[in-house]
Enzyme design. Structure first.
Site, mmCIF file in Angstrom:
data_model
loop_
_atom_site.group_PDB
_atom_site.id
_atom_site.type_symbol
_atom_site.label_atom_id
_atom_site.label_comp_id
_atom_site.label_asym_id
_atom_site.label_seq_id
_atom_site.Cartn_x
_atom_site.Cartn_y
_atom_site.Cartn_z
ATOM 1 N N ASN A 142 11.834 10.527 1.381
ATOM 2 C CA ASN A 142 10.747 9.705 0.560
ATOM 3 C C ASN A 142 9.547 10.479 0.436
ATOM 4 O OD1 ASN A 142 8.176 7.349 1.095
ATOM 5 N ND2 ASN A 142 9.382 7.607 -0.848
ATOM 6 N N ARG A 187 6.036 5.929 -6.425
ATOM 7 C CA ARG A 187 4.896 5.891 -7.615
ATOM 8 C C ARG A 187 5.781 6.808 -8.813
ATOM 9 N NH1 ARG A 187 1.008 9.713 -4.388
ATOM 10 N NH2 ARG A 187 3.302 10.394 -3.685
ATOM 11 N N LYS A 223 11.489 2.126 8.021
ATOM 12 C CA LYS A 223 10.860 2.948 7.159
ATOM 13 C C LYS A 223 9.371 3.665 7.721
ATOM 14 C CE LYS A 223 9.055 3.460 2.434
ATOM 15 N NZ LYS A 223 7.830 3.370 2.456
ATOM 16 N N CYS A 226 3.231 1.788 7.162
ATOM 17 C CA CYS A 226 2.150 1.464 6.162
ATOM 18 C C CYS A 226 0.714 1.747 6.901
ATOM 19 C CB CYS A 226 2.085 0.109 5.940
ATOM 20 S SG CYS A 226 0.552 -0.354 4.947
ATOM 21 N N ASP A 275 6.884 11.973 -3.028
ATOM 22 C CA ASP A 275 6.616 13.012 -4.024
ATOM 23 C C ASP A 275 7.871 13.079 -4.979
ATOM 24 O OD1 ASP A 275 4.150 12.918 -2.887
ATOM 25 O OD2 ASP A 275 4.176 14.920 -2.324
ATOM 26 N N PRO A 328 9.688 0.049 -1.462
ATOM 27 C CA PRO A 328 8.963 -1.078 -1.458
ATOM 28 C C PRO A 328 7.551 -0.768 -1.702
ATOM 29 C CG PRO A 328 9.377 -0.243 1.087
ATOM 30 C CD PRO A 328 10.311 0.565 0.022
HETATM 31 C C1 LIG Z 1 0.841 0.577 -4.583
HETATM 32 C C2 LIG Z 1 1.912 1.018 -3.443
HETATM 33 C C3 LIG Z 1 2.240 0.062 -2.585
HETATM 34 C C4 LIG Z 1 3.315 0.482 -1.434
HETATM 35 N N1 LIG Z 1 3.528 -0.500 -0.699
HETATM 36 C C5 LIG Z 1 4.514 -0.413 0.291
HETATM 37 C C6 LIG Z 1 5.169 -1.267 1.215
HETATM 38 O O1 LIG Z 1 4.796 -2.445 0.911
HETATM 39 N N2 LIG Z 1 5.914 -0.920 2.172
HETATM 40 C C7 LIG Z 1 6.190 0.537 2.326
HETATM 41 O O2 LIG Z 1 6.858 0.725 3.298
HETATM 42 N N3 LIG Z 1 5.718 1.076 1.793
HETATM 43 C C8 LIG Z 1 4.843 1.111 0.676
HETATM 44 N N4 LIG Z 1 4.309 2.085 -0.224
HETATM 45 C C9 LIG Z 1 4.587 3.420 0.231
HETATM 46 C C10 LIG Z 1 5.770 3.712 -0.647
HETATM 47 O O3 LIG Z 1 6.927 3.165 -0.328
HETATM 48 C C11 LIG Z 1 6.365 5.365 -0.286
HETATM 49 O O4 LIG Z 1 6.587 5.501 0.819
HETATM 50 C C12 LIG Z 1 5.258 6.115 -0.696
HETATM 51 O O5 LIG Z 1 4.600 5.930 -1.871
HETATM 52 C C13 LIG Z 1 5.794 7.528 -0.943
HETATM 53 O O6 LIG Z 1 6.794 7.802 -1.914
HETATM 54 P P1 LIG Z 1 6.336 8.196 -3.590
HETATM 55 O O7 LIG Z 1 5.691 9.629 -3.225
HETATM 56 O O8 LIG Z 1 7.527 8.225 -4.297
HETATM 57 O O9 LIG Z 1 5.250 7.483 -3.956
HETATM 58 C C14 LIG Z 1 3.677 1.777 -1.346
HETATM 59 C C15 LIG Z 1 2.975 2.809 -2.123
HETATM 60 C C16 LIG Z 1 2.292 2.112 -3.213
HETATM 61 C C17 LIG Z 1 2.006 3.528 -4.229
#
Ligand SMILES: Cc1cc2nc3c(=O)[nH]c(=O)nc-3n(C[C@H](O)[C@H](O)[C@H](O)COP(=O)(O)O)c2cc1C
Length: 347
Positions: free
Chosen positions: A204, A229, A143, A104, A206, A17
């Site tokens: 989850n 990301r 989460k 969050c 990086d 998400p």
């Molecule tokens: C722009 C953005 C919006 C996000 N919105 C949510 C969200 O709505 N709900 C949530 O649980 N995590 C949210 N996250 C966190 C991501 O789901 C994820 O846990 C976090 O970015 C780490 O994963 P990654 O390293 O693959 O980016 C958001 C992250 C980003 C960058």
């Protein structure tokens, strides 16, 4: 095998998400590239309970979206349970899972007792999971993050809490809430939670390449992963991960990756621009006002494309799909004169 074991055996590599990012258009593109399930951005249970149209929009499906994961946030067990039930009815067979946001860290969410604030109130967190899980027939997941305060790891206990309260799985982003995105994600905490809990653990944090995904699976023993990301401007990452999983383990879930163009390959600059153009049109088809979201997506897509900085400046003044089409045409034109040309790939 429980229904959730069956669910996870087909959903190994999922789009996480992301507020302001994982809307219908982005979910469609990531699913086409092999994300076996894509989550909506977080949806306020309170907002839904006020029949707020803008909130309800967040659970719109794209034409042909068979299954979606919906993430809700809030802190009132009854409201969250009622709204989870409403979502299940509204999506009428298209809901794969309800995820509860307990990670969050942003002030406007955690400051109201939602999201990561629940890490600090495991008793309330447990009630929420229990009430939501008792109200819907689909699996309910949580989460969360490694913990709230830097250095205080709570996700292992949180995983046990989630298990006892009826969650079907727990997703862990390996950073503390107070870290926001600083430093590297710690995958060790995901391994520790996996060791301690009997429910599936979703890793989850990086994952920016297929190699990262393989290492996350291998180093933690996690059951599935969420990618956030790394997929921005790069839906091809799902095909690349699935191809690497297939090569390493001989199976990559049920994603539609066999339909993907050159599954697992890195896109050329021209393919990046084509995908960005399609993204803009999908957003416009869904809602012409939504196309301004394309400014950030377009900038992500052209990362590494010759002429990207001029294109980024142009994207920032685009307001309609026609504006974006002109900006993409101009970039293609510049590309055709560039020594690097349209070919070659960008990883
Ligand atoms: C722009 C953005 C919006 C996000 N919105 C949510 C969200 O709505 N709900 C949530 O649980 N995590 C949210 N996250 C966190 C991501 O789901 C994820 O846990 C976090 O970015 C780490 O994963 P990654 O390293 O693959 O980016 C958001 C992250 C980003 C960058």
């Amino acid at each position: 095998m429980t229904p959730y074991d069956a669910f996870l055996s087909t959903h190994k590599v999922m789009l996480a998400p992301m507020a302001g990012v994982s809307d219908v258009a982005f979910r469609q593109l990531c699913s086409e590239q092999g994300a076996s399930l894509a989550f909506t951005e977080m949806v306020s249970a309170k907002g839904l309970s006020f029949a707020n149209e803008r909130t309800a929009h967040l659970i719109d499906l794209y034409a042909g979206e068979a299954l979606v994961g919906v993430q809700i946030f809030g802190h009132e067990p009854n409201t969250m349970a009622d709204q989870a039930k409403w979502i299940e009815q509204e999506l009428d067979g298209h809901l794969a899972v309800i995820d509860i946001n307990m990670g969050c860290p942003v002030r406007k969410i955690a400051g109201k007792g939602d999201g990561a604030a629940l890490i600090q109130d495991p008793v309330l967190a447990e009630r929420i999971v229990h009430e939501v899980a008792s109200c819907v027939s689909v699996p309910v997941t949580v989460k969360t993050r490694r913990g709230y305060y830097d250095g205080v790891e709570t996700c292992v206990d949180f995983a046990r809490m989630a298990q006892c309260s009826g969650a079907a799985a727990i997703a862990i982003h390996g950073r503390f809430a107070t870290q926001m995105y600083a430093g590297a994600a710690d995958w060790g905490c995901i391994a520790r939670a996996k060791e301690a809990a009997d429910i599936p653990v979703i890793g989850n944090g990086d994952v920016f390449s297929a190699q990262d995904a393989l290492e996350l699976f291998e180093s933690t023993g996690c059951d599935a992963i969420l990618v956030a990301r790394g997929a921005q401007g790069n839906p091809w990452l799902f095909a690349q991960i699935n191809a690497a999983l297939e090569e390493t383990f001989g199976a990559a879930g049920d994603g539609p990756q066999e339909d993907c163009m050159r599954a697992g390959a890195f896109p050329t600059p021209e393919e990046r621009i084509q995908m960005a153009r399609r993204h803009a049109h999908l957003l416009d088809d869904h809602h012409p006002k939504a196309v301004v979201r394309m400014r950030k997506h377009a900038s992500w897509y052209v990362k590494g494309v010759p002429g990207a900085s001029a294109a980024r400046a142009a994207f920032n003044s685009c307001s309609t799909v026609d504006d974006f089409d002109r900006a993409f045409d101009a970039l293609l034109e510049r590309l055709s004169h560039s020594p690097e040309g349209k070919q070659g790939t960008i990883g």
